[in-house]
Design a protein around this motif. Structure first.
Motif, PDB file in Angstrom:
ATOM      1  N   UNK A  18     -77.692  75.538  58.057  1.00 13.03           N
ATOM      2  CA  UNK A  18     -76.393  75.982  57.558  1.00 13.03           C
ATOM      3  C   UNK A  18     -75.309  75.037  58.076  1.00 13.03           C
ATOM      4  N   UNK A  19     -74.422  74.625  57.170  1.00 10.84           N
ATOM      5  CA  UNK A  19     -73.306  73.755  57.550  1.00 10.84           C
ATOM      6  C   UNK A  19     -73.583  72.276  57.410  1.00 10.84           C
ATOM      7  N   UNK A  20     -74.794  71.913  56.996  1.00 12.37           N
ATOM      8  CA  UNK A  20     -75.122  70.482  56.913  1.00 12.37           C
ATOM      9  C   UNK A  20     -74.299  69.794  55.820  1.00 12.37           C
ATOM     10  N   UNK A  21     -74.049  68.521  56.042  1.00 11.99           N
ATOM     11  CA  UNK A  21     -73.342  67.625  55.119  1.00 11.99           C
ATOM     12  C   UNK A  21     -71.844  67.931  54.970  1.00 11.99           C
ATOM     13  N   UNK A  22     -71.293  68.804  55.804  1.00 12.80           N
ATOM     14  CA  UNK A  22     -69.869  69.138  55.674  1.00 12.80           C
ATOM     15  C   UNK A  22     -68.996  67.902  55.872  1.00 12.80           C
ATOM     16  N   UNK A  23     -69.279  67.125  56.908  1.00  9.26           N
ATOM     17  CA  UNK A  23     -68.470  65.928  57.173  1.00  9.26           C
ATOM     18  C   UNK A  23     -68.680  64.880  56.092  1.00  9.26           C
ATOM     19  N   UNK A  24     -69.906  64.709  55.641  1.00 16.59           N
ATOM     20  CA  UNK A  24     -70.192  63.718  54.599  1.00 16.59           C
ATOM     21  C   UNK A  24     -69.480  64.084  53.298  1.00 16.59           C
TER      22      UNK A  24
END
Length: 317
Positions: A18-24
């Motif tokens: 959960x929350x992966x790739x938010x910054x990307x």
């Protein structure tokens, strides 16, 4: 521009969080666009699920498969948008093979999203939740693991087998839950350093998945594959396949056959690959690749700074 010594590899199930790739996604709008494209196909907001859903839901295979496919394709599109080079080879671990085929131009993304959702559903329903299990066996020779699985299967009368040959000293076993537990006990008695249960909801790559393979074959009957623009090393036989008509059969066999990841990496190094970019969440494959061949340089591009630094470093080498 293609760089002859670079390969891209795409992770399979277990890398989701959960929350992966938010910054990307904040740095590369094409990531949000890719998730929106997948959401249209699936009929629900995939990005909202990834950012705000429950981990248990992400771990259900019919959810996990479109999530990871979309994540990997989104990152590859961001890589190209940032000026990254086209690799000479691609490979994906289990589900990741679909990501590789999309990024190699052999399969349309929108078609693949629906297909892997169906694949996940077929695999989930082949064995009810709770009846199957998978575990990583660390620090034991392949032959000893195969022997432990054979003994556990004979004792329990249920399926358990080595299914992912991930690297020397790391093999995943799968099967019915009780048989997997018995095999774990035997592996530990034989000298395994550790046995780690995996966060998956079905015993992938075992004979228990053969019905799922038959359904996948039916689902792919009307799908047209193209010749890969970048060669893809396939899990089943650790070799490349240029004939698009042969690819569906490899994907069907992959469901109920062991993943020969060690062989895939060895095939890439034999073809001249020295640098490998892991295109997806996590760093699981980078760790495996180092164990297979310590001379390989590994890169991860999940975070935007890492992506841009890798584009620069690989272009200047």
């Amino acid at each position: 521009m293609t760089q002859k010594d670079i390969a891209f590899v795409f992770p399979g199930q277990g890398s989701q969080k959960v929350g992966m790739l938010a910054a990307a996604a904040a740095a590369y709008p094409i990531i949000g666009d890719t998730f929106a494209e997948a959401s249209t196909v699936l009929g629900y907001d995939l990005w909202d699920l990834v950012q705000n859903g429950e981990q248990e839901q992400l771990n259900l295979t019919e959810t996990t498969q479109p999530v990871l496919l979309t994540s990997s394709v989104a990152l590859y599109r961001a890589w190209l948008a940032a000026g990254g080079a086209v690799p000479a080879l691609m490979a994906g671990h289990s589900l990741g093979e679909f990501s590789a085929l999309v990024c190699a131009g052999a399969l349309e993304f929108s078609v693949a999203v629906k297909l892997v959702q169906q694949r996940g559903s077929f695999m989930q329903t082949a064995v009810p939740v709770g009846e199957g299990a998978m575990a990583a066996i660390i620090g034991l020779e392949d032959d000893a693991i195969n022997a432990a699985c054979a003994a556990a299967a004979a004792e329990s009368g249920e399926v358990v087998a080595a299914v992912n040959f991930n690297s020397p000293g790391q093999v995943v076993i799968a099967g019915k839950s009780a048989a997997v537990e018995a095999a774990i006990t035997l592996c530990k008695a034989a000298g395994a350093k550790r046995a780690l249960p995996l966060p998956v909801s079905a015993p992938f790559h075992t004979e228990l998945m053969r019905p799922a393979g038959e359904k996948l074959a039916e689902a792919m009957a009307a799908i047209e594959f193209s010749a890969p623009q970048v060669p893809v090393v396939h899990n089943v036989h650790a070799a490349m396949e240029s004939d698009p008509a042969a690819i569906p059969e490899l994907l069907v066999r992959q469901i109920y056959s062991p993943v020969q990841w060690t062989g895939c990496v060895q095939a890439m190094t034999a073809a001249g690959i020295t640098r490998v970019v892991e295109c997806g969440p996590g760093k699981v494959l980078s760790g495996l690749n180092r164990r297979i061949d310590k001379s390989l340089s590994s890169f991860n591009i999940e975070e935007p700074e890492a992506l841009q630094n890798t584009v620069t470093e690989l272009a200047s080498a």
